[in-house]
Design a protein around this motif. Structure first.
Motif, PDB file in Angstrom:
ATOM      1  N   ASN A  18       0.826  -1.220   0.000  1.00 53.09           N
ATOM      2  CA  ASN A  18       0.000   0.000   0.000  1.00 53.09           C
ATOM      3  C   ASN A  18       0.852   1.259   0.000  1.00 53.09           C
ATOM      4  OD1 ASN A  18       1.039  -0.152   2.554  1.00 53.09           O
ATOM      5  ND2 ASN A  18      -0.852   0.444   3.590  1.00 53.09           N
ATOM      6  N   CYS A  19       2.062   1.174  -0.553  1.00 51.89           N
ATOM      7  CA  CYS A  19       2.957   2.328  -0.506  1.00 51.89           C
ATOM      8  C   CYS A  19       3.273   2.835  -1.914  1.00 51.89           C
ATOM      9  CB  CYS A  19       4.252   1.971   0.210  1.00 51.89           C
ATOM     10  SG  CYS A  19       5.270   3.431   0.524  1.00 51.89           S
ATOM     11  N   ALA A  20       3.179   4.151  -2.074  1.00 45.94           N
ATOM     12  CA  ALA A  20       3.544   4.792  -3.336  1.00 45.94           C
ATOM     13  C   ALA A  20       4.606   5.858  -3.081  1.00 45.94           C
ATOM     14  CB  ALA A  20       2.317   5.407  -3.998  1.00 45.94           C
ATOM     15  N   CYS A  21       5.514   5.576  -2.131  1.00 48.10           N
ATOM     16  CA  CYS A  21       6.643   6.475  -1.905  1.00 48.10           C
ATOM     17  C   CYS A  21       7.523   6.441  -3.161  1.00 48.10           C
ATOM     18  CB  CYS A  21       7.419   6.058  -0.657  1.00 48.10           C
ATOM     19  SG  CYS A  21       8.428   4.575  -0.859  1.00 48.10           S
ATOM     20  N   PRO A  22       8.439   7.394  -3.320  1.00 49.06           N
ATOM     21  CA  PRO A  22       9.266   7.404  -4.540  1.00 49.06           C
ATOM     22  C   PRO A  22       9.950   6.063  -4.814  1.00 49.06           C
ATOM     23  CG  PRO A  22       9.561   9.450  -3.315  1.00 49.06           C
ATOM     24  CD  PRO A  22       8.693   8.569  -2.460  1.00 49.06           C
ATOM     25  N   ASN A  23      10.493   5.407  -3.777  1.00 48.16           N
ATOM     26  CA  ASN A  23      11.150   4.116  -3.989  1.00 48.16           C
ATOM     27  C   ASN A  23      10.165   3.069  -4.522  1.00 48.16           C
ATOM     28  OD1 ASN A  23      13.603   5.008  -3.048  1.00 48.16           O
ATOM     29  ND2 ASN A  23      13.470   4.005  -1.051  1.00 48.16           N
ATOM     30  N   CYS A  24       8.996   2.941  -3.875  1.00 52.13           N
ATOM     31  CA  CYS A  24       8.035   1.900  -4.271  1.00 52.13           C
ATOM     32  C   CYS A  24       7.480   2.165  -5.671  1.00 52.13           C
ATOM     33  CB  CYS A  24       6.905   1.799  -3.240  1.00 52.13           C
ATOM     34  SG  CYS A  24       7.421   1.044  -1.677  1.00 52.13           S
ATOM     35  N   GLN A  25       7.226   3.443  -5.987  1.00 52.38           N
ATOM     36  CA  GLN A  25       6.727   3.769  -7.333  1.00 52.38           C
ATOM     37  C   GLN A  25       7.759   3.405  -8.397  1.00 52.38           C
ATOM     38  OE1 GLN A  25       4.671   7.232  -8.447  1.00 52.38           O
ATOM     39  NE2 GLN A  25       3.992   7.753  -6.384  1.00 52.38           N
ATOM     40  N   ASN A 276      11.115   0.355   3.099  1.00 49.06           N
ATOM     41  CA  ASN A 276      10.977   0.701   1.680  1.00 49.06           C
ATOM     42  C   ASN A 276      11.143   2.199   1.402  1.00 49.06           C
ATOM     43  OD1 ASN A 276       8.047   1.865   1.665  1.00 49.06           O
ATOM     44  ND2 ASN A 276       7.922  -0.070   2.796  1.00 49.06           N
ATOM     45  N   THR A 277      10.978   3.028   2.423  1.00 54.65           N
ATOM     46  CA  THR A 277      11.144   4.478   2.246  1.00 54.65           C
ATOM     47  C   THR A 277      12.607   4.916   2.303  1.00 54.65           C
ATOM     48  OG1 THR A 277      10.848   4.691   4.646  1.00 54.65           O
ATOM     49  CG2 THR A 277       8.905   5.066   3.258  1.00 54.65           C
ATOM     50  N   ASN A 278      13.505   4.031   2.695  1.00 59.04           N
ATOM     51  CA  ASN A 278      14.894   4.415   2.964  1.00 59.04           C
ATOM     52  C   ASN A 278      15.620   4.793   1.661  1.00 59.04           C
ATOM     53  OD1 ASN A 278      17.690   4.401   3.612  1.00 59.04           O
ATOM     54  ND2 ASN A 278      17.271   3.108   5.385  1.00 59.04           N
TER      55      ASN A 278
HETATM   56 ZN   LIG Z   1       7.315   2.737  -0.166  1.00 51.78          ZN
END
Ligand SMILES: [Zn+2]
Length: 307
Positions: A18-25, A276-278
């Motif tokens: 459920n993450c759309a942070c820059p890394n995950c996107q 995942n945000t790191n």
């Molecule tokens: Zn993420």
């Protein structure tokens, strides 16, 4: 001693559903300069036959299928897995136990408080004790050494001791945590091979104490908390907790692990349990370069070493 990293991400994995942070996107788009990771899981073995897990990740089924040495090779029911050492009651450390039911004999080592939370307060975990020869729970105490044994009682050659690294129990035990021993909440494991070589496994560290530092200085291999790069990393995404409030020393900053452990020279040093945000997950980033220049590596799924 064989050390195999089966998973290296923090809870949720990378990318997180459920993450759309820059890394995950970016990693979903296929253009991320870095690797996807499953949730943190390490396997160890002295002889390459009897294996023990450090933690029990929710991804353990697919992690076993990706590691031939952990797969059954005889009879209709068999597993080279002999036991699990739990470092906390966090869901990303214990949910995998439910996937290891199927009437398989296993030794589970954990503090009395963690055993109480997992086994006694969550009725689903009764599936691990459907038969008398299934899971045997062993209470361990910080500072006390214990041998890893197969379910039939054979010595593996590996000994562990543990050190308390956080008094923080998971959110799901809030309200009950005050009755639990704070020194039994989160452990770092010191794992010693038959040859006396040492792995320190510390995926969640609230503070680098002097006693932890002394263990780190003697280690040959260190797998250390790389959850967050900065203390305020989650603020733009969740708007609430800082890394310190969640029980994690960040990598960077005045009191980050890079700076606090700058003189740590003996062990090979890997960051694990990476959220995942790191930003250091991005191998084209200045954060990744800074970590590598400081002599650290990032744990990756499938990485292995011999101690
Ligand atoms: Zn993420």
């Amino acid at each position: 001693m064989h050390v195999k990293i089966l998973g290296s991400a923090a809870g949720g994995g990378f990318p997180q559903w459920n993450c759309a942070c820059p890394n995950c996107q970016l990693i979903r788009s296929g253009s991320f300069p870095g690797k996807a990771r499953s949730q943190t899981q390490v396997a160890i073995s002295q002889d390459g036959q009897a294996w023990f897990l450090l933690g029990a990740s929710p991804d353990v089924r697919s992690q076993i299928e990706a590691a031939p040495e952990l797969q059954p090779d005889e009879g209709t029911r068999h597993s080279p897995l002999c036991g699990v050492v739990l470092t906390s009651a966090d869901l990303d450390q214990v949910l995998g136990l439910l996937l290891l039911r199927e009437l398989q004999p296993l030794n589970v080592y954990a503090t009395a408080s963690v055993i109480h939370i997992v086994r006694d307060q969550n009725s689903m975990f009764a599936m691990l004790n459907r038969s008398p020869d299934q899971v045997r729970w062993h209470a361990i105490s910080p500072g006390e050494s214990f041998p890893l044994q197969t379910p039939s009682g054979q010595q593996s050659g590996i000994r562990c001791t543990s050190i308390s690294v956080s008094a923080r129990y998971p959110f799901y035990v809030s309200g009950r945590g005050q009755h639990l021993n704070p020194t039994e909440a989160v452990l770092a494991l010191i794992v010693t091979s038959a040859l006396g070589r040492t792995l320190v496994y510390a995926p969640s560290v609230a503070a680098i104490t002097q006693s932890l530092r002394e263990w780190l200085e003697r280690a040959d291999l260190l797998l250390f908390d790389g959850t967050f790069y900065t203390d305020d990393e989650l603020i733009p995404i969740r708007g609430d907790k800082r890394a310190h409030e969640m029980g994690h020393v960040p990598v960077a900053g005045e009191d980050g692990s890079l700076r606090q452990l700058v003189r740590l020279e003996k062990p090979r040093k890997l960051y694990i349990h990476i959220n995942n945000t790191n930003p250091m997950l991005n191998e084209a980033s200045p954060e990744y370069r800074k970590v590598r220049e400081a002599g650290w590596e990032l744990a990756e799924d499938g990485w292995q070493a011999n101690l």
